[in-house]
Design an enzyme around this catalytic site. Structure first.
Site, PDB file in Angstrom:
ATOM      1  N   LYS A 187      82.824  86.064  23.037  1.00  0.00           N
ATOM      2  CA  LYS A 187      83.459  86.521  24.221  1.00  0.00           C
ATOM      3  C   LYS A 187      82.966  86.176  25.317  1.00  0.00           C
ATOM      4  O   LYS A 187      84.053  85.954  26.219  1.00  0.00           O
ATOM      5  CB  LYS A 187      82.712  88.350  24.077  1.00  0.00           C
ATOM      6  CG  LYS A 187      83.361  89.003  25.026  1.00  0.00           C
ATOM      7  CD  LYS A 187      82.970  90.348  24.980  1.00  0.00           C
ATOM      8  CE  LYS A 187      83.433  91.255  26.357  1.00  0.00           C
ATOM      9  NZ  LYS A 187      83.187  92.853  26.459  1.00  0.00           N
ATOM     10  N   ASP A 242      83.295  94.959  39.043  1.00  0.00           N
ATOM     11  CA  ASP A 242      84.060  96.086  38.825  1.00  0.00           C
ATOM     12  C   ASP A 242      85.273  95.480  37.891  1.00  0.00           C
ATOM     13  O   ASP A 242      85.655  94.463  38.356  1.00  0.00           O
ATOM     14  CB  ASP A 242      84.873  96.613  40.179  1.00  0.00           C
ATOM     15  CG  ASP A 242      85.094  97.945  39.874  1.00  0.00           C
ATOM     16  OD1 ASP A 242      84.716  98.960  39.447  1.00  0.00           O
ATOM     17  OD2 ASP A 242      86.648  98.064  40.014  1.00  0.00           O
ATOM     18  N   SER A 243      85.455  95.993  37.088  1.00  0.00           N
ATOM     19  CA  SER A 243      86.478  95.453  35.967  1.00  0.00           C
ATOM     20  C   SER A 243      87.128  96.524  35.135  1.00  0.00           C
ATOM     21  O   SER A 243      87.036  97.763  35.513  1.00  0.00           O
ATOM     22  CB  SER A 243      85.660  94.868  34.869  1.00  0.00           C
ATOM     23  OG  SER A 243      84.447  95.463  34.372  1.00  0.00           O
ATOM     24  N   GLY A 289      83.804  99.988  25.552  1.00  0.00           N
ATOM     25  CA  GLY A 289      84.988 100.158  26.371  1.00  0.00           C
ATOM     26  C   GLY A 289      86.223  99.838  25.275  1.00  0.00           C
ATOM     27  O   GLY A 289      86.164 100.225  24.187  1.00  0.00           O
ATOM     28  N   HIS A 329      86.992  87.817  30.810  1.00  0.00           N
ATOM     29  CA  HIS A 329      87.286  88.196  32.174  1.00  0.00           C
ATOM     30  C   HIS A 329      86.018  87.955  33.092  1.00  0.00           C
ATOM     31  O   HIS A 329      85.919  87.307  33.890  1.00  0.00           O
ATOM     32  CB  HIS A 329      87.837  89.530  32.452  1.00  0.00           C
ATOM     33  CG  HIS A 329      87.357  90.479  31.788  1.00  0.00           C
ATOM     34  ND1 HIS A 329      87.021  90.545  30.421  1.00  0.00           N
ATOM     35  CD2 HIS A 329      86.753  91.711  32.264  1.00  0.00           C
ATOM     36  CE1 HIS A 329      86.301  91.842  30.192  1.00  0.00           C
ATOM     37  NE2 HIS A 329      86.286  92.588  31.133  1.00  0.00           N
TER      38      HIS A 329
END
Ligand code: IMP
Length: 197
Positions: free
Chosen positions: A174, A69-70, A152, A179
């Site tokens: 990336k 979940d980000s 996104g 994250h």
């Protein structure tokens, strides 16, 4: 071991498989094993939502399940869109949500456009064991879209250590600093410490 990814997002699958594959883990989408679980993300943190998704898919499949979940936390917007990143403003598409973000930040000067992507990873095993990890990536929000890759909010997320946006970065570039990449590297450590491989 095979892990079912609690997501329909092909981009996430590729990012997870690239890093977890190095530990001998195979990640498959829910659809590949014929399940489609719709989980209401009622948690107030990324970690809670990740575990909600992983547990729901583990229970539905009877297999070990992993979820990410980000989202993007923008300082000038008091941490928004945060856990609402995927449904920001009720907008339907990545582009609409990104344009809304730019609109909401149109009066924010360059030096105050700081923010970070956060990713929480949760894995739930059928025997009740759980493995979790978190990662962040710092950056700034541009005034306009730059680059065609990723998904996104990637085209407006400028990463100083890369000198470009996530949408201008290659997948490997990336993954190395993102994250989700950072969360997955932490996850690998936690997985090993749990004696799971
Ligand atoms: P989730 O699928 O509920 O975790 O929602 C994550 C949302 O956060 C996505 O829909 C994107 O809007 C945003 N997001 C998360 N990770 C990224 C990324 O790596 N790049 C761009 N947007 C991201």
């Amino acid at each position: 071991m095979k892990l079912v990814l609690a997501s329909k997002n092909q981009h996430k699958l590729v990012e997870l498989q690239t890093i977890l594959g190095q530990m001998g883990l195979e990640v498959v989408l829910e659809s590949e094993i014929g399940i489609d679980v719709d989980v209401e993300e009622t948690g107030v943190t990324f970690a809670e939502n990740a575990m909600l998704k992983a547990k729901a898919v583990m229970e539905a499949s009877g297999m070990a399940a992993i979820a990410d979940d980000s989202g993007l936390m923008v300082d000038a917007l008091n941490g928004e869109p945060g856990v609402y990143s995927a449904r920001y403003g009720g907008r339907e598409t990545d582009l609409d949500r990104t344009m809304l973000l730019l609109e909401n930040m149109k009066d924010v000067p360059e030096e105050k456009r700081t923010g970070r992507f956060v990713s929480a990873i949760a894995c739930a095993l059928p025997d009740g064991r759980e493995v979790t990890a978190e990662g962040v990536c710092e950056g700034t929000i541009l005034f306009e879209l730059r680059g065609n890759g990723g998904f996104g909010y990637d085209p407006v997320f400028y990463v100083p250590v890369l000198g470009k946006t996530f949408a201008e970065a290659g997948a490997e570039e990336k993954n190395a600093i993102s994250h989700r990449g950072n969360a997955l590297r932490e996850f690998c450590k936690a997985w090993k410490e749990s004696g799971l491989c």
